[in-house]
Design an enzyme around this catalytic site. Structure first.
Site, PDB file in Angstrom:
ATOM      1  N   LYS A  52       0.842  -1.199   0.000  1.00  8.09           N
ATOM      2  CA  LYS A  52       0.000   0.000   0.000  1.00  8.09           C
ATOM      3  C   LYS A  52       0.880   1.253   0.000  1.00  8.09           C
ATOM      4  O   LYS A  52       0.625   2.214  -0.733  1.00  8.09           O
ATOM      5  CB  LYS A  52      -0.939  -0.012   1.214  1.00  8.09           C
ATOM      6  CG  LYS A  52      -2.043  -1.047   1.077  1.00  8.09           C
ATOM      7  CD  LYS A  52      -2.901  -1.207   2.310  1.00  8.09           C
ATOM      8  CE  LYS A  52      -3.867  -2.379   2.092  1.00  8.09           C
ATOM      9  NZ  LYS A  52      -4.870  -2.553   3.119  1.00  8.09           N
ATOM     10  N   GLN A  96      -4.938  -1.628   9.235  1.00  6.51           N
ATOM     11  CA  GLN A  96      -4.827  -2.943   8.595  1.00  6.51           C
ATOM     12  C   GLN A  96      -5.487  -4.019   9.461  1.00  6.51           C
ATOM     13  O   GLN A  96      -5.260  -4.082  10.671  1.00  6.51           O
ATOM     14  CB  GLN A  96      -3.331  -3.272   8.355  1.00  6.51           C
ATOM     15  CG  GLN A  96      -3.088  -4.518   7.555  1.00  6.51           C
ATOM     16  CD  GLN A  96      -3.663  -4.450   6.140  1.00  6.51           C
ATOM     17  OE1 GLN A  96      -3.721  -3.383   5.524  1.00  6.51           O
ATOM     18  NE2 GLN A  96      -4.113  -5.575   5.621  1.00  6.51           N
ATOM     19  N   ASP A 119     -10.995   2.802   3.488  1.00  8.35           N
ATOM     20  CA  ASP A 119     -11.287   1.367   3.371  1.00  8.35           C
ATOM     21  C   ASP A 119     -12.774   1.124   3.096  1.00  8.35           C
ATOM     22  O   ASP A 119     -13.162   0.022   2.704  1.00  8.35           O
ATOM     23  CB  ASP A 119     -10.911   0.649   4.682  1.00  8.35           C
ATOM     24  CG  ASP A 119      -9.612  -0.138   4.564  1.00  8.35           C
ATOM     25  OD1 ASP A 119      -9.311  -0.609   3.453  1.00  8.35           O
ATOM     26  OD2 ASP A 119      -8.919  -0.263   5.589  1.00  8.35           O
TER      27      ASP A 119
HETATM   28  N1  LIG Z   1      -7.692  -2.462   6.326  1.00 11.42           N
HETATM   29  C1  LIG Z   1      -7.803  -3.510   5.498  1.00 11.42           C
HETATM   30  N2  LIG Z   1      -7.423  -4.722   5.914  1.00 11.42           N
HETATM   31  C2  LIG Z   1      -7.564  -5.780   5.055  1.00 11.42           C
HETATM   32  C3  LIG Z   1      -8.065  -5.598   3.732  1.00 11.42           C
HETATM   33  C4  LIG Z   1      -8.462  -4.312   3.349  1.00 11.42           C
HETATM   34  O1  LIG Z   1      -8.967  -4.070   2.212  1.00 11.42           O
HETATM   35  N3  LIG Z   1      -8.317  -3.289   4.248  1.00 11.42           N
HETATM   36  N4  LIG Z   1      -8.087  -6.656   2.840  1.00 11.42           N
HETATM   37  C5  LIG Z   1      -7.327  -7.861   3.132  1.00 11.42           C
HETATM   38  C6  LIG Z   1      -5.863  -7.813   2.808  1.00 11.42           C
HETATM   39  N5  LIG Z   1      -5.442  -6.938   1.691  1.00 11.42           N
HETATM   40  C7  LIG Z   1      -5.424  -5.617   1.874  1.00 11.42           C
HETATM   41  O2  LIG Z   1      -5.270  -5.099   2.947  1.00 11.42           O
HETATM   42  C8  LIG Z   1      -4.860  -7.471   0.499  1.00 11.42           C
HETATM   43  C9  LIG Z   1      -4.828  -8.818   0.261  1.00 11.42           C
HETATM   44  C10 LIG Z   1      -4.160  -9.318  -0.871  1.00 11.42           C
HETATM   45  C11 LIG Z   1      -3.550  -8.467  -1.779  1.00 11.42           C
HETATM   46  C12 LIG Z   1      -2.773  -8.956  -2.943  1.00 11.42           C
HETATM   47  O3  LIG Z   1      -2.306  -8.173  -3.726  1.00 11.42           O
HETATM   48  N6  LIG Z   1      -2.568 -10.256  -3.067  1.00 11.42           N
HETATM   49  C13 LIG Z   1      -1.692 -10.790  -4.075  1.00 11.42           C
HETATM   50  C14 LIG Z   1      -0.805 -11.828  -3.432  1.00 11.42           C
HETATM   51  C15 LIG Z   1       0.093 -11.218  -2.406  1.00 11.42           C
HETATM   52  C16 LIG Z   1       0.905 -12.254  -1.623  1.00 11.42           C
HETATM   53  O4  LIG Z   1       1.940 -12.669  -2.123  1.00 11.42           O
HETATM   54  O5  LIG Z   1       0.490 -12.606  -0.501  1.00 11.42           O
HETATM   55  C17 LIG Z   1      -2.518 -11.428  -5.186  1.00 11.42           C
HETATM   56  O6  LIG Z   1      -3.621 -11.911  -4.921  1.00 11.42           O
HETATM   57  O7  LIG Z   1      -2.013 -11.425  -6.301  1.00 11.42           O
HETATM   58  C18 LIG Z   1      -3.617  -7.113  -1.533  1.00 11.42           C
HETATM   59  C19 LIG Z   1      -4.258  -6.625  -0.416  1.00 11.42           C
HETATM   60  C20 LIG Z   1      -7.439  -8.155   4.642  1.00 11.42           C
HETATM   61  N7  LIG Z   1      -7.162  -7.014   5.427  1.00 11.42           N
END
Ligand SMILES: Nc1nc2c(c(=O)[nH]1)N[C@@H](CN(C=O)c1ccc(C(=O)N[C@@H](CCC(=O)O)C(=O)O)cc1)CN2
Length: 281
Positions: A52, A96, A119
């Site tokens: 982020k 987060q 968010d």
């Molecule tokens: N405050 C927040 N917490 C959480 C959120 C959120 O939107 N706001 N969502 C999820 C986690 N998340 C963002 O925070 C998130 C999850 C996954 C990815 C992502 O890019 N995943 C990649 C793989 C990354 C890896 O190697 O692990 C993919 O799918 O290609 C981005 C953001 C829970 N918490």
């Protein structure tokens, strides 16, 4: 073979558009800053928070980072949020998730000023979405809509089945699909005849948190399959809720994990940061 929806490429295109918007705002004298709070050292959260901050840097907006120890009390966290709520130089506040068990997540979310709730988790933001008023939209479901639109997949009039009813994904996803004039079903662990319900979908969205649970038995031939799950399989490899290899043979389009919905979550967060300037006017 199904169309593979490339979330990485689409999120990059969005970030490039946001870069231009951020530069325009800067030229007009408006700086945008996101405050990112992480409590504890959950390794996955550390990766997401880092990405982020990198995203903010990429599009040219500021970020303030608060890395708080696991033992941080609820009151300490709430008082930091109240301080950030009052700061004119902070446009967005993000805590987060997940938080350590001793901190009440709902209380934390309710303490964020809804005008800085990038968010989209605050009850006021969810309520605004529900009644079609302007407000921040939760990033993952907003990312799914963008993925579909930018892949040329129409939503209007389609049967959409969402597997999962979480506050962060399932419920706002249903509201967004309704806003796009889809016919929406939300199914969950207590749904009777889950396979039959899922098989009705023209657009099937899996957000259940069970690695590779969705096989072709849940999918109508030619359906579009969106995988919101982020899990680890038996070999500790990243995988979604959908058995990609099995389902890709019969569906018309599918998102991979990694590289599908995940990167869109961050792109939509950055979009909300830029949108915060408008909402705060
Ligand atoms: N405050 C927040 N917490 C959480 C959120 C959120 O939107 N706001 N969502 C999820 C986690 N998340 C963002 O925070 C998130 C999850 C996954 C990815 C992502 O890019 N995943 C990649 C793989 C990354 C890896 O190697 O692990 C993919 O799918 O290609 C981005 C953001 C829970 N918490």
């Amino acid at each position: 073979m199904a169309q593979i929806i490339d979330g990485k490429a689409i999120s990059l295109a969005i970030k490039d558009e946001l870069k231009e918007k951020a530069a325009k705002l800067k030229a007009e004298g408006t700086e945008v800053t996101l405050a990112v709070i992480q409590v504890g050292n959950n390794p996955a959260s550390t990766v997401y928070v880092r990405n982020k901050k990198k995203g903010c840097e990429y599009i040219g907006i500021g970020s303030l980072s608060y890395e708080l120890p696991e033992e941080t009390t609820e009151e300490e966290l709430l008082s930091l949020i109240r301080e950030l709520n009052g700061r004119k130089d902070v446009n967005g506040i993000l805590v987060q998730l997940p938080l350590p068990a001793h901190i009440d997540e709902n209380k934390v979310i309710r303490t964020i000023n809804p005008k800085k709730d990038v968010d989209g988790f605050h009850p006021e933001s969810v309520g605004a979405l529900c009644i079609g008023q302007p407000g921040f939209v939760s990033c993952t479901p907003a990312g799914v809509i963008e993925l579909l639109k930018r892949s040329g997949i129409s939503i209007e009039g389609k049967e959409c089945v969402i597997l999962g009813r979480s506050n962060i994904v399932g419920k706002p996803m249903a509201l967004l699909m309704l806003r796009e004039n889809a016919t929406v079903t939300v199914a969950h662990s207590r749904t009777a005849n889950l396979k039959e319900v899922a098989k009705r979908a023209d657009i099937l969205i899996a957000a259940i948190g069970k690695p590779k649970m969705i096989t072709r038995e849940y999918v109508k031939e030619g359906a579009v399959v969106i995988d919101v799950g982020i899990n680890r399989d038996a070999d500790n490899k990243l995988c979604g809720d959908v058995d990609f290899d099995d389902v890709a043979e019969i569906c018309s389009a599918i998102t991979p994990v990694p590289g599908g919905v995940g990167p869109m979550t961050i792109a939509m967060l950055l979009n909300n940061c830029i949108q915060s300037v408008e909402l705060q006017k």
